[in-house]
Motif scaffolding. Structure first.
Motif, PDB file in Angstrom:
ATOM      1  N   GLY A   1       0.818  -1.201   0.000  1.00 22.76           N
ATOM      2  CA  GLY A   1       0.000   0.000   0.000  1.00 22.76           C
ATOM      3  C   GLY A   1       0.854   1.254   0.000  1.00 22.76           C
ATOM      4  O   GLY A   1       2.056   1.207  -0.265  1.00 22.76           O
ATOM      5  N   ASP A   2       0.225   2.364   0.306  1.00 18.84           N
ATOM      6  CA  ASP A   2       0.880   3.670   0.297  1.00 18.84           C
ATOM      7  C   ASP A   2       1.693   3.834   1.580  1.00 18.84           C
ATOM      8  O   ASP A   2       1.144   4.083   2.655  1.00 18.84           O
ATOM      9  N   GLY A   3       3.007   3.715   1.480  1.00 15.37           N
ATOM     10  CA  GLY A   3       3.853   3.856   2.651  1.00 15.37           C
ATOM     11  C   GLY A   3       3.791   5.238   3.273  1.00 15.37           C
ATOM     12  O   GLY A   3       4.048   5.386   4.469  1.00 15.37           O
ATOM     13  N   LEU A   4       3.439   6.260   2.488  1.00 14.41           N
ATOM     14  CA  LEU A   4       3.353   7.613   3.044  1.00 14.41           C
ATOM     15  C   LEU A   4       2.200   7.725   4.041  1.00 14.41           C
ATOM     16  O   LEU A   4       2.199   8.613   4.887  1.00 14.41           O
ATOM     17  N   ALA A   5       1.214   6.822   3.932  1.00 15.47           N
ATOM     18  CA  ALA A   5       0.103   6.803   4.887  1.00 15.47           C
ATOM     19  C   ALA A   5       0.446   6.000   6.129  1.00 15.47           C
ATOM     20  O   ALA A   5      -0.310   6.010   7.108  1.00 15.47           O
ATOM     21  N   GLY A   6       1.575   5.281   6.108  1.00 13.83           N
ATOM     22  CA  GLY A   6       1.986   4.511   7.273  1.00 13.83           C
ATOM     23  C   GLY A   6       1.070   3.339   7.548  1.00 13.83           C
ATOM     24  O   GLY A   6       0.450   2.773   6.649  1.00 13.83           O
TER      25      GLY A   6
ATOM     26  N   ILE B   1      11.457   4.031   9.851  1.00 16.70           N
ATOM     27  CA  ILE B   1      12.600   4.206   8.954  1.00 16.70           C
ATOM     28  C   ILE B   1      12.105   4.128   7.519  1.00 16.70           C
ATOM     29  O   ILE B   1      11.291   3.275   7.177  1.00 16.70           O
ATOM     30  N   ALA B   2      12.579   5.046   6.680  1.00 13.46           N
ATOM     31  CA  ALA B   2      12.165   5.081   5.278  1.00 13.46           C
ATOM     32  C   ALA B   2      13.358   4.770   4.388  1.00 13.46           C
ATOM     33  O   ALA B   2      14.413   5.382   4.525  1.00 13.46           O
ATOM     34  N   THR B   3      13.173   3.822   3.477  1.00 13.82           N
ATOM     35  CA  THR B   3      14.220   3.483   2.524  1.00 13.82           C
ATOM     36  C   THR B   3      13.920   4.075   1.153  1.00 13.82           C
ATOM     37  O   THR B   3      14.350   3.547   0.126  1.00 13.82           O
ATOM     38  N   CYS B   4      13.171   5.171   1.144  1.00  8.94           N
ATOM     39  CA  CYS B   4      12.930   5.957  -0.059  1.00  8.94           C
ATOM     40  C   CYS B   4      13.066   7.422   0.343  1.00  8.94           C
ATOM     41  O   CYS B   4      12.960   7.774   1.515  1.00  8.94           O
TER      42      CYS B   4
ATOM     43  N   PRO C   1      -1.658   2.810  10.558  1.00 11.11           N
ATOM     44  CA  PRO C   1      -2.329   3.157  11.817  1.00 11.11           C
ATOM     45  C   PRO C   1      -2.713   1.938  12.650  1.00 11.11           C
ATOM     46  O   PRO C   1      -2.753   2.011  13.875  1.00 11.11           O
ATOM     47  N   ASP C   2      -2.965   0.794  12.018  1.00  9.57           N
ATOM     48  CA  ASP C   2      -3.396  -0.389  12.765  1.00  9.57           C
ATOM     49  C   ASP C   2      -2.291  -0.927  13.669  1.00  9.57           C
ATOM     50  O   ASP C   2      -2.575  -1.526  14.711  1.00  9.57           O
ATOM     51  N   GLY C   3      -1.039  -0.748  13.269  1.00  8.10           N
ATOM     52  CA  GLY C   3       0.067  -1.258  14.076  1.00  8.10           C
ATOM     53  C   GLY C   3       0.683  -0.230  14.995  1.00  8.10           C
ATOM     54  O   GLY C   3       1.587  -0.559  15.785  1.00  8.10           O
ATOM     55  N   ALA C   4       0.236   1.016  14.907  1.00  7.34           N
ATOM     56  CA  ALA C   4       0.816   2.090  15.713  1.00  7.34           C
ATOM     57  C   ALA C   4       0.420   1.942  17.190  1.00  7.34           C
ATOM     58  O   ALA C   4      -0.585   1.288  17.506  1.00  7.34           O
ATOM     59  N   PRO C   5       1.202   2.555  18.088  1.00 11.81           N
ATOM     60  CA  PRO C   5       2.376   3.375  17.813  1.00 11.81           C
ATOM     61  C   PRO C   5       3.649   2.545  17.669  1.00 11.81           C
ATOM     62  O   PRO C   5       3.777   1.484  18.266  1.00 11.81           O
TER      63      PRO C   5
ATOM     64  N   HIS D   1       2.940  13.448   7.775  1.00  9.83           N
ATOM     65  CA  HIS D   1       2.571  13.615   9.183  1.00  9.83           C
ATOM     66  C   HIS D   1       1.987  12.337   9.774  1.00  9.83           C
ATOM     67  O   HIS D   1       1.991  12.161  11.002  1.00  9.83           O
ATOM     68  N   ALA D   2       1.541  11.420   8.914  1.00 13.02           N
ATOM     69  CA  ALA D   2       1.085  10.120   9.419  1.00 13.02           C
ATOM     70  C   ALA D   2       2.206   9.404  10.151  1.00 13.02           C
ATOM     71  O   ALA D   2       1.969   8.726  11.161  1.00 13.02           O
ATOM     72  N   TRP D   3       3.437   9.552   9.666  1.00 12.28           N
ATOM     73  CA  TRP D   3       4.568   8.919  10.351  1.00 12.28           C
ATOM     74  C   TRP D   3       4.760   9.503  11.743  1.00 12.28           C
ATOM     75  O   TRP D   3       5.096   8.783  12.687  1.00 12.28           O
TER      76      TRP D   3
END
Length: 397
Positions: free
Chosen positions: A183-188, A199-202, A190-194, A209-211
């Motif tokens: 899926g969209d990594g920029l959206a992170g 870490i971003a490899t891109c 939320p189900d597994g947070a916090p 801000h989702a991160w």
């Protein structure tokens, strides 16, 4: 009859050599990551790949597989401290008859191990922490995280379904079963947070801000900020209790592909006609856009611009700086020794903004990338020089 090479034995020896090189280079420092690199078989994540050649002309990549190169040569290259390309132009490679590829755009790879382990060391993880990784890629860095923390502590998100499927298969072959999402990594996630660490490899133009929301207060985000002209650097941010994050750059210009969701438009923009804009002299030529120091400032001052060089209709060499967002432009042409003409037009005087940023940078003593930092709030994101209350520039959000 020739005996088959002992793949496992050769690979184990090459991993030992890789660990020695990374340790000697100062990238691999802690015993936990030392053990991970010594154990995780990188070759399982790059069973087939392309490697850049030194052929003249357009950039050329040559295919590398055990069948084409031989097992020993394939393994030698798999454990080289190099980035290995596994996809071009977002299209899967036809491995039934692989041929050299020229002039294509790499869109997935296994990043050079020195950068991978440097980022993992800088992530400052401890036993029991959970990590969200943005960009699974081949799955090699995911496997290193699994070895260090345990697969149950690792969530990795990949935007490309084909890339994700290959990574899942490789991880399973190696005995790792992290939580893998497509899926969209920029959206992170939320189900597994916090999460304790993100870490971003891109590369990203700004920190999603989702991160920030999905990383616990006191946790860390490690990501590469970049623009459409160049990379800015690797930044480590600490999360506070007000959906705010702040931190400094810890390295300049790491080589990560930009997140697909933030990639530049294919169209560079319209070339301005010769009668558009106003012209003046400038001491700053096109080389300032590519120099490591002034290029960093150019990316800050012109965050939505790109540049290229081509002759005008009359043969005059020109460098065009075009802002896709509002069609502002700057055109550089040689005037005399160490002097140039710049013609500007549009809503923003791009070269004026660049020169003003250069003046602030020079007045501060031309500080290094590590003297800059980033503040992220729900409203704005700013990149500052020296201290959070110092000179600053808005990141494009």
């Amino acid at each position: 009859m020739t005996a088959e090479p002992d793949t496992d034995a050769i690979a184990a020896d090459l991993r030992h050599q890789l660990v020695a090189r990374l340790t000697e280079g100062g990238w691999l420092r802690s015993p936990q990551w030392h053990a991970a690199v010594e154990t995780v078989p990188r070759h399982e994540f790059v069973r087939r790949f392309y490697r850049e050649t030194d052929a003249p002309g357009l950039t050329t990549w040559a295919p590398v597989t055990p069948e084409l190169s031989g097992v020993k040569e394939w393994l030698q290259q798999a454990y080289a401290d190099e980035t290995l390309i596994t996809q071009f132009d977002r299209q899967e490679i036809d491995w039934s008859d692989p041929q050299p590829i020229r002039g294509a755009h790499p869109t997935s790879s296994s990043t050079l191990p020195a950068l991978v382990v440097r980022m993992l060391e800088e992530l400052q993880v401890h036993d029991g922490m959970n990590v969200m990784e943005i960009g699974t890629g081949t799955g090699y860095s995911t496997a290193l995280l699994c070895h260090r923390l345990g697969a149950q502590q690792v969530t990795s998100i990949e935007t490309d379904p084909d890339v994700a499927a290959r990574a899942r298969d490789a991880l399973r072959r190696c005995g790792y079963t992290p939580r893998l999402l497509v899926g969209d990594g920029l959206a992170g996630d939320p189900d597994g947070a916090p999460y304790d660490r993100t870490i971003a490899t891109c590369g990203v133009r700004h920190i999603p801000h989702a991160w920030v929301r999905q990383t616990r207060p006191g946790g860390l985000i490690l990501a590469t900020l970049r623009g459409w002209m160049r990379s800015l650097g690797l930044v480590r941010l600490t999360i506070d209790h007000d959906d705010r994050a702040e931190g400094r750059f810890i390295a300049g210009d790491p080589s990560f592909m930009i997140a697909r969701q933030q990639d530049a438009p294919e169209n560079l923009g319209m070339i301005p006609s010769p009668d558009q804009g106003t012209t003046r002299s400038t001491p700053h030529g096109p080389d300032t856009l590519t120099d490591p120091g002034t290029g960093f400032i150019a990316q800050l001052a012109m965050p939505s611009a790109r540049f290229f060089s081509m002759p005008a209709d009359d043969g005059t060499p020109c460098t065009y700086v075009l802002n896709v967002a509002d069609e502002s432009f700057a055109v550089l042409t040689p005037k005399a020794t160490d002097e140039w003409s710049v013609r500007q037009g549009g809503l923003v005087r791009l070269w004026d903004a660049f020169e003003a940023a250069l003046a602030r940078w020079h007045a501060a003593g031309t500080p290094e990338v590590t003297d800059f930092g980033v503040t992220v709030t729900p409203q704005i994101q700013s990149l500052w020089m020296g201290a959070p209350n110092g000179p600053s520039w808005r990141l494009p959000t």
